[in-house]
Design an enzyme around this catalytic site. Structure first.
Site, PDB file in Angstrom:
ATOM      1  CB  CYS A 150      29.557 -59.257  42.555  1.00 16.21           C
ATOM      2  SG  CYS A 150      29.478 -59.105  44.336  1.00 16.21           S
ATOM      3  CD  GLU A 180      24.215 -52.439  50.757  1.00 12.44           C
ATOM      4  OE1 GLU A 180      24.599 -52.355  49.568  1.00 12.44           O
ATOM      5  OE2 GLU A 180      24.890 -52.962  51.649  1.00 12.44           O
ATOM      6  CB  CYS A 189      30.140 -57.532  50.855  1.00 10.88           C
ATOM      7  SG  CYS A 189      31.372 -58.453  51.654  1.00 10.88           S
ATOM      8  CB  SER A 226      30.941 -58.995  59.172  1.00 11.67           C
ATOM      9  OG  SER A 226      31.531 -57.722  59.116  1.00 11.67           O
ATOM     10  CD  GLU A 255      33.770 -58.931  56.230  1.00 10.40           C
ATOM     11  OE1 GLU A 255      32.787 -58.169  56.132  1.00 10.40           O
ATOM     12  OE2 GLU A 255      34.056 -59.774  55.369  1.00 10.40           O
ATOM     13  CE  LYS A 306      26.380 -54.189  46.670  1.00 10.74           C
ATOM     14  NZ  LYS A 306      27.011 -54.084  47.979  1.00 10.74           N
ATOM     15  CD  GLU A 323      19.653 -50.249  58.158  1.00 11.49           C
ATOM     16  OE1 GLU A 323      18.541 -49.670  58.198  1.00 11.49           O
ATOM     17  OE2 GLU A 323      19.784 -51.441  57.833  1.00 11.49           O
ATOM     18  CD  GLU A 368      32.779 -57.657  62.506  1.00  5.15           C
ATOM     19  OE1 GLU A 368      32.852 -57.114  61.379  1.00  5.15           O
ATOM     20  OE2 GLU A 368      31.716 -58.057  63.003  1.00  5.15           O
TER      21      GLU A 368
END
Ligand SMILES: Cc1cc2nc3c(=O)[nH]c(=O)nc-3n(C[C@H](O)[C@H](O)[C@H](O)COP(=O)(O)O)c2cc1C
Ligand code: SF4
Ligand code: SF4
Ligand code: SF4
Ligand code: SF4
Ligand code: FES
Lengths: 393, 593
Positions: free
Chosen positions: B523, B369, B307, B327, B281, B366, B374, B284
């Protein structure tokens, strides 16, 4: 036999006179009008019976850039249609009451919260409001704008804070009080919510003046009152009567000769059995503590062919469905009462269980968030205590 | 008018700020009044009514949570009248409840159960008015069981006030009133971003995470499977709460021991992947800045972190035209998964089809996710299951080990080494701080100019934090950044994400780089964390995170040996071809409802 009840003919009297009253009243100061109102002891006709003058005084004392006047025309109590008739036949008085309220508390915006089912009145209301706006502008130079807000058709939206929530586009759930609408109302601004009839009666006070107004009625129940009379009566309809009448006189005039009980104040009111007709007076007074009786004015007569169990069952079904459902005692309490009386009737629960249910209504009264849950106890305990056998057998 | 009021509670006088409630007053005196609909994180509802107390001179009882303390009030919190009413209210709630405490996931951590026990409720007093309902298990993350709902509306307020998602709302009236979604759709069909904030604010078992740990037990029992788990930074500072430790205790090494005892073949560290995230990141960001400053291209800035899967789904629904700002980096969990079934498998000589990769997470999103279509770049499901901190707590309890006295063990290798920068991912501002520690050094060749590498302006619980860092004396490759004032912002809780995103939408965002986490506090306040939650608890977990960081031998992502090895032996370079394939992803536009 000569009627002992005193008929009054103010609310549906000529609107021409009302115009003169309005012009006269606007020449007085805000304080003078308020004094008059407080002296008259006019109490709200929406059910809770709060002093109208005091309510306005609270709203007046708030400092805010914007205040609102709301006319509560939600009229959700089954069998009641007095407010509809007032709007239909005496709109000018209601608008006059709103304008006076606007002047006294310092509000330039008013709303009529109209029960959804009364949509058909909108065109004529709009016309009346438009004429009224012209009058205010041309003859009084008073900037006060009235709009109609169409309600969503639920009973609970007649409760003033649920009404405000609903106007704000939210779900119609009563708010916590305090703060009261006069402090924190529509859009957070000081707001006066008054019943249709209350606002019309403001005009009466202004017309006849407080001292004369007080001559009607007794003690704290002054002036006249519109009653929606229904049930087992040959004369159902709407009557304007002097406040503070004795129930026995009432039954003599309106009963069918076989009246066994009268439900005063609708589903959330009290059931009075025959043996108590003599001692009961209609008004805000000892026997009827008037506390949170929504939409006052409903008088329902029952004769001996009626099952009081069925009456109670209907009321409880009504509350079970019409409670907003947010607070524990009301949402679940209503269901328990309904399920409970059915179980007793069927014999699944012993008659002792009635005691438990009566205690439950105490809890509901003590802990419910709004008048709906608080007043279920009224009809429940007055019916169960007076017609116990009918509940069991 | 004074700013304080005096009231008397149970005979004791107490002085209070104006606008405080009776409940606040009682707390000040350590008098416990039971509550259900009240939650410190949320606005007052006043609908459960169990907090009622007696006010002298008032006939009805008053709800202490929503009644302002006014000068001179005299309050009694425990009269027979109060007790009787409260007991009745709890009995009513129980009569509407599907009481299944023996099999309920929230048993022993349930506010209704506690109250019913304290007041010794007789379940026979009232008839059951429980409505038939079906448990909604349509979502990968959230399980909704209306039969255990007490209609306190904490979830509704959470989803609206903290997250501004409004996936849950009150529907119907009277006896039918319930918590529902837009048009009564299933949870997987609405805007719900799976953050799980509603779960950790729910007093009962009506909202829970979808649980997958039984499958993990099965996999562990299968000798052919190599079952690995990686644990996120916030798990280690919160897991202890479910196992008898005080809030804010760091239990990292005990946790590793316990997970080994459960039978995981390797216990690895998500922080390793967090460090990898920083390299990807960070580069990036530099790449985007270069395209803007040098190539004068139109590239979306600010760049925003990706994230937090709750946040990612939020932007996909609410700001679908701004996905280019995200990102392209996957979250550490997904980077870990992709690497586990490629790099790790290769190095260890294990067939990736035999690897079961589990993620121990503070998060319910999560789970969703891990199941995004993908997320199969290894050729398999990169992550086989996401478990919450609470589920891990349950697994450990099942083993019967005495967690309090457990010995300590280090993470396994490979992919078990990490830096303090990876650890602070768990707290709001942590990703930003970790990124700055690396990016600043890459650009200038020097460490960030903060004492002990602690970039304090990005820390703390303020909803939106901002900072500016001036870049000077760059190494030649980054001379285009000379003198640039790097503007950054951090938002946590989606209501705050709205604030910074509205600027992006209007084109007035002054920032280059924004960190956004879906959950309040980051988190550590995730929807998979131990219950209860509140500001104080979140702060203690954050303190523990920074303590953990301060005690790490390596504090910067690019200095972690295993990370360096990964790039040397496998990925070659950040943003390289392999990275693109395994560690980066793309996003999907979604509807607003
Ligand atoms: C459940 C419930 C329903 C109510 N419905 C009405 C109504 O339909 N019309 C009305 O004027 N007041 C209604 N009220 C009373 C209002 O809350 C409020 O007290 C009233 O509008 C105030 O006006 P007043 O002071 O002029 O009576 C209701 C109250 C409750 C608790
Ligand atoms: S008492 Fe009934 S109607 Fe009133 S707020 Fe409570 S649930 Fe709603
Ligand atoms: S939600 Fe609470 S009270 Fe209900 S079954 Fe679960 S543990 Fe028991
Ligand atoms: S998981 Fe998050 S977004 Fe979904 S309903 Fe709960 S609070 Fe709302
Ligand atoms: S789901 Fe939980 S938080 Fe939401 S209303 Fe029901 S009990 Fe309360
Ligand atoms: S905690 Fe006060 S009413 Fe629910």
């Amino acid at each position: 036999m000569q009627s002992k009840l005193k008929r009054v003919d103010f609310i549906f009297s000529s609107n021409e006179e009302s115009k003169k009253v309005l012009l006269k009243t606007f020449r007085k100061t805000r304080e003078e009008i308020l004094d008059e109102l407080i002296t008259s002891r006019l109490k709200g006709r929406g059910g809770a019976g709060f002093s109208t003058g005091m309510k306005w005084k609270f709203a007046k004392s708030e400092v805010a850039d914007q205040k609102y006047i709301i006319c509560n025309a939600d009229e959700g109590e089954p069998g009641t249609f007095k407010d509809r008739k007032i709007l239909d036949k005496a709109l000018f008085k209601v608008l006059g009451g709103m304008a006076i309220a606007g002047k006294v508390v310092g509000a330039n915006k008013g709303f009529i919260y109209l029960r959804g089912e009364y949509k058909f009145l909108v065109p004529q209301l709009k016309e009346g409001i438009s004429d009224f706006h012209k009058l205010l502008k041309n003859e009084l130079d008073f900037d006060f704008n009235i709009e109609i807000f169409l309600g969503s058709g639920s009973y609970i939206c007649g409760e003033e804070t649920a009404l405000i929530e609903s106007m704000e586009g939210k779900r119609g759930e009563p708010r916590n009080k305090p703060p009261f609408p006069t402090q924190y109302g529509y859009l957070g601004k000081p707001t006066v919510v008054n019943n249709v009839e209350t606002l019309a009666l403001v005009m009466m006070v202004c017309q006849v003046e407080a001292e004369n107004f007080k001559k009607l009625g007794i003690h704290d129940s002054t002036g006249s009152k519109l009653f929606s009379i229904s049930g087992d009566t040959p004369k159902s309809g709407i009557y304007e009567l002097e406040f503070g009448m004795s129930l026995i006189d009432f039954v003599e005039e309106f009963g069918d000769g076989d009246t066994k009980s009268v439900q005063v104040g609708g589903a959330s009111g009290f059931c009075v059995p025959r043996k108590k007709f003599e001692t009961t007076t209609i008004g805000y007074k000892e026997d009827l503590d008037g506390d949170s009786l929504p939409t006052g004015g409903s008088m329902m007569l029952f004769n001996s062919s009626r099952s009081m169990y069925n009456v109670l069952h209907n009321y409880l079904e009504f509350f079970t469905n019409e409670s907003c459902g947010q607070c524990t005692p009301c949402r679940i309490g209503c269901q328990q009462l309904l399920k409970g009386i059915k179980a007793i009737k069927r014999g699944d629960k012993s008659e002792e269980y009635l005691k438990q249910l009566l205690e439950l209504t105490d809890t509901m009264k003590l802990t419910s968030k709004c008048g709906l849950g608080q007043s279920v106890a009224n009809s429940f305990s007055s019916i169960v205590e007076n017609f116990r056998e009918e509940m069991i057998y | 008018m004074t700013d304080t009021v005096k009231i008397k509670i149970d005979g004791i006088e107490v002085k209070l700020e104006k606008n405080a409630s009776i409940l606040d007053a009682a707390k000040q005196l350590n008098i416990k009044i039971p509550t259900l609909c009240h939650h410190e994180d949320l606005c007052v509802a006043g609908n459960c009514r169990v907090c009622v107390v007696e006010q002298e001179g008032v006939h009805n009882l008053v709800p202490s949570c929503s009644t302002p303390a006014l000068d001179g009030m005299i309050i009694h919190t425990m009269t027979p009248k109060v007790r009787k009413a409260r007991k009745d209210l709890i009995a009513l709630l129980v009569s509407e409840h599907n009481t299944q405490c023996t099999t309920c996931y929230r048993s022993k951590n349930c506010e209704l159960q506690d109250l019913a026990a304290e007041y010794n409720i007789d379940n026979e007093v009232y008839l059951s008015v429980l409505k038939p309902s079906k448990v909604d298990r349509s979502s990968w993350s959230i399980e909704k069981d209306d039969s255990k709902c007490i209609r306190c509306q904490r979830c509704v307020r959470t989803c609206a006030e903290l997250q501004h998602v409004n996936a849950l709302d009150v529907a119907y009236r009277g006896k039918d009133m319930k918590i529902s979604t837009f048009m009564d759709l299933h949870m997987n069909e609405v805007v719900c971003v799976n953050c799980g904030q509603c779960i950790i604010h729910c007093p009962t078992g009506a909202l829970t995470e979808r649980r997958y740990y039984d499958n993990i037990w099965d996999a562990i029992g299968d000798p052919k499977k190599h079952v690995i788990i990686n644990t996120a930074p916030s798990v280690r500072v919160a897991l202890g709460e479910t196992l008898g430790f005080p809030v804010g205790t760091r239990v990292t090494k005990k946790m590793v021991t316990a997970l080994k005892k459960i039978g995981f073949d390797a216990v690895l560290d998500t922080d390793f992947a967090a460090d990898v995230t920083i390299l990807e990141e960070g580069h990036e960001l530099l790449h985007r800045l270069k395209r803007v400053f040098v190539d004068k291209e139109k590239v979306s800035l600010p760049m925003i972190t990706s994230c937090s899967p709750g946040w990612v789904k939020f932007i996909e629904h609410m700001y679908p035209n701004y996905l280019s700002h995200l990102s392209t980096c996957k979250s550490p969990q997904q980077m870990f998964g992709a690497l586990a079934k490629t790099y790790y498998a290769k190095k260890k000589g294990i067939d990736p089809k035999d690897i079961v990769s589990v993620a121990g997470m503070p998060c319910s999103a999560k789970k969703y996710e891990a199941n995004r279509p993908e997320m199969k770049s290894s050729g398999y499901n990169d992550v086989d299951a996401g478990l919450t901190t609470r589920e891990i707590g349950h697994m450990i309890k099942e083993t019967g080990v005495d967690f309090l006295s457990l010995e300590e063990t280090e993470f396994d290798s490979l992919m078990g080494e990490s830096s303090g920068a990876g650890v602070i991912f768990g707290a709001t501002g942590g990703v930003m701080e970790a990124a700055l520690r690396t990016v600043y050094e890459v650009v200038t060749g020097r460490e960030v100019p903060f004492k002990n590498l602690n970039i304090t302006p990005v820390r703390g619980l303020k909803g939106v934090k901002e900072a500016t860092i001036k870049i000077e004396n760059c190494v030649p490759a980054f001379s285009f950044l000379e003198g640039v004032e790097l503007k950054i912002a951090i938002a946590h809780g989606l209501i705050n994400a709205r604030i910074v995103m509205d600027q992006v939408e209007k084109g007035t965002s002054p920032y280059h780089f924004i960190e956004i986490m879906a959950c309040p506090g980051g988190c550590i306040g995730g929807g998979g964390q131990p219950i209860p939650t509140n500001c104080e608890i979140r702060q203690k977990r954050i303190d523990a995170i920074y303590e953990e960081d301060a005690n790490m031998p390596v504090r910067k992502s690019h200095e972690v040996k295993e990370v360096q090895e990964l790039y040397r032996d496998f990925l070659k370079e950040p943003l390289g071809q392999k990275s693109h394939h395994l560690l980066h992803t793309k996003y999907t536009k979604r509807n607003r409802y």
